[in-house]
Design a protein around this motif. Sequence first.
Motif, mmCIF file in Angstrom:
data_model
loop_
_atom_site.group_PDB
_atom_site.id
_atom_site.type_symbol
_atom_site.label_atom_id
_atom_site.label_comp_id
_atom_site.label_asym_id
_atom_site.label_seq_id
_atom_site.Cartn_x
_atom_site.Cartn_y
_atom_site.Cartn_z
ATOM 1 N N TYR A 118 13.460 -2.577 -18.362
ATOM 2 C CA TYR A 118 12.946 -2.326 -16.844
ATOM 3 C C TYR A 118 13.849 -2.953 -16.122
ATOM 4 O O TYR A 118 14.102 -4.255 -16.482
ATOM 5 C CB TYR A 118 11.807 -2.337 -16.333
ATOM 6 N N SER A 119 15.278 -2.444 -14.977
ATOM 7 C CA SER A 119 16.205 -2.631 -14.375
ATOM 8 C C SER A 119 15.409 -3.642 -13.625
ATOM 9 O O SER A 119 14.962 -3.015 -12.769
ATOM 10 C CB SER A 119 17.181 -1.909 -14.179
ATOM 11 N N LEU A 120 16.125 -4.957 -12.992
ATOM 12 C CA LEU A 120 15.266 -5.551 -12.705
ATOM 13 C C LEU A 120 16.425 -5.009 -11.027
ATOM 14 O O LEU A 120 17.530 -4.831 -10.905
ATOM 15 C CB LEU A 120 16.095 -7.434 -12.225
ATOM 16 N N PRO A 151 12.213 8.336 -19.718
ATOM 17 C CA PRO A 151 11.297 10.115 -19.262
ATOM 18 C C PRO A 151 9.501 9.986 -19.440
ATOM 19 O O PRO A 151 8.749 10.282 -19.323
ATOM 20 C CB PRO A 151 12.296 11.189 -20.488
ATOM 21 N N THR A 152 9.873 9.283 -20.970
ATOM 22 C CA THR A 152 8.668 9.154 -21.782
ATOM 23 C C THR A 152 7.387 8.286 -21.227
ATOM 24 O O THR A 152 6.258 8.188 -21.322
ATOM 25 C CB THR A 152 8.319 8.845 -22.902
ATOM 26 N N SER A 153 8.193 7.121 -20.219
ATOM 27 C CA SER A 153 7.251 6.537 -20.245
ATOM 28 C C SER A 153 6.438 6.827 -18.804
ATOM 29 O O SER A 153 7.002 7.311 -18.341
ATOM 30 C CB SER A 153 8.439 5.314 -19.071
ATOM 31 N N LYS A 154 4.868 5.843 -18.809
ATOM 32 C CA LYS A 154 4.261 5.955 -17.939
ATOM 33 C C LYS A 154 3.845 5.057 -17.169
ATOM 34 O O LYS A 154 3.811 5.593 -15.524
ATOM 35 C CB LYS A 154 2.958 6.765 -18.579
ATOM 36 N N HIS A 155 4.595 4.296 -17.438
ATOM 37 C CA HIS A 155 4.630 3.403 -16.626
ATOM 38 C C HIS A 155 6.247 2.697 -15.821
ATOM 39 O O HIS A 155 6.994 2.914 -16.877
ATOM 40 C CB HIS A 155 4.257 1.597 -16.961
ATOM 41 N N LYS A 156 6.590 3.333 -14.569
ATOM 42 C CA LYS A 156 8.153 3.544 -14.107
ATOM 43 C C LYS A 156 7.894 1.951 -13.294
ATOM 44 O O LYS A 156 9.532 2.189 -13.218
ATOM 45 C CB LYS A 156 7.736 4.844 -13.570
ATOM 46 N N ILE A 157 7.458 1.336 -12.991
ATOM 47 C CA ILE A 157 7.852 0.465 -12.806
ATOM 48 C C ILE A 157 7.090 -1.090 -12.995
ATOM 49 O O ILE A 157 5.968 -0.720 -13.529
ATOM 50 C CB ILE A 157 7.073 0.438 -10.898
ATOM 51 N N ALA A 158 7.799 -1.850 -13.517
ATOM 52 C CA ALA A 158 7.220 -3.185 -13.430
ATOM 53 C C ALA A 158 7.407 -4.553 -12.457
ATOM 54 O O ALA A 158 9.148 -4.199 -12.354
ATOM 55 C CB ALA A 158 7.812 -3.726 -14.866
ATOM 56 N N VAL A 159 6.337 -5.451 -12.729
ATOM 57 C CA VAL A 159 6.540 -6.253 -11.300
ATOM 58 C C VAL A 159 6.348 -7.718 -12.298
ATOM 59 O O VAL A 159 5.285 -7.845 -12.836
ATOM 60 C CB VAL A 159 6.180 -6.652 -10.254
#
Length: 275
Positions: A118-120, A151-159
Amino acid sequence: MPIDSKIGSLLLLLVILYPITIVNAQEVEDEREFDYVRGSEKGPVHWGKLHKEWSVCNNGKMQSPIDLSDSRVEIIHKSKKLSRNYKPCTAIIINRGHDIAVHWEGNAGSIDINGTSYSLQQAHWHSPSEHTINGKRHSLELHMVHKTTKPTSKHKIAVIAVLYKIGKPNRFLSKLVPNITSLVKQENEHRHPGVIDPREIHMSCRRYYNYIGSLTVPPCTQNVIWTISKKVRSVSLDQVKLLRKAVHDHAQKNSRPLQRDHLRDIQLIGPKKPN
């Protein structure tokens, strides 16, 4: 170029851009359309009614923030720490009206969660804190927002969130004070401080809470991976006052009320116990 070739090239371009479009579509487009004032028609209890696209703010079952209660937390022991790979990068500081945010303009590094990078993207502050620990609310909360185009990730955002109590000045904020001061009441204005190193945002990567929630501003997008550092850092009262003074009056206390946890899994990740 033959028509078939043009169509093929267009489809290829759409495939490449599609994940990026999905991620960007989850951010707030007009941040003046909501506020934090109790009793206001645009306040948190009404967010889900302001726009059809924001309905999940009211009816979602995975909303944030929540209380991180000892009675609800499952303790997990892991040998590996949270993997962070940040690096200095050019950034801008923006007064978004409802908060002050640092946006990195290039590759500021990433975090790795379960094999997904996950890119900052940006960091911003809420005061008082949005998440509580055993019912206790702290003076400030920092959110570091990360996104993936996998594309296969269900979670697009991480905080990643860091909580702060009143005490010694926060070193990272101290470097930003001149720019933030110049942005007081200057909505949608920004400053170019140059390179900002996200590694200077200190957090404990050995003990942290983890759960699946949402963005805490409209459209309250769900399936966000939350990581909240257990160690509470310090910030000065003057720094908190500046962050409140800089934004609109309706956002001086820009914390969304606690949401129901709906019996979601909440984990406290800690180091593996020695044999």
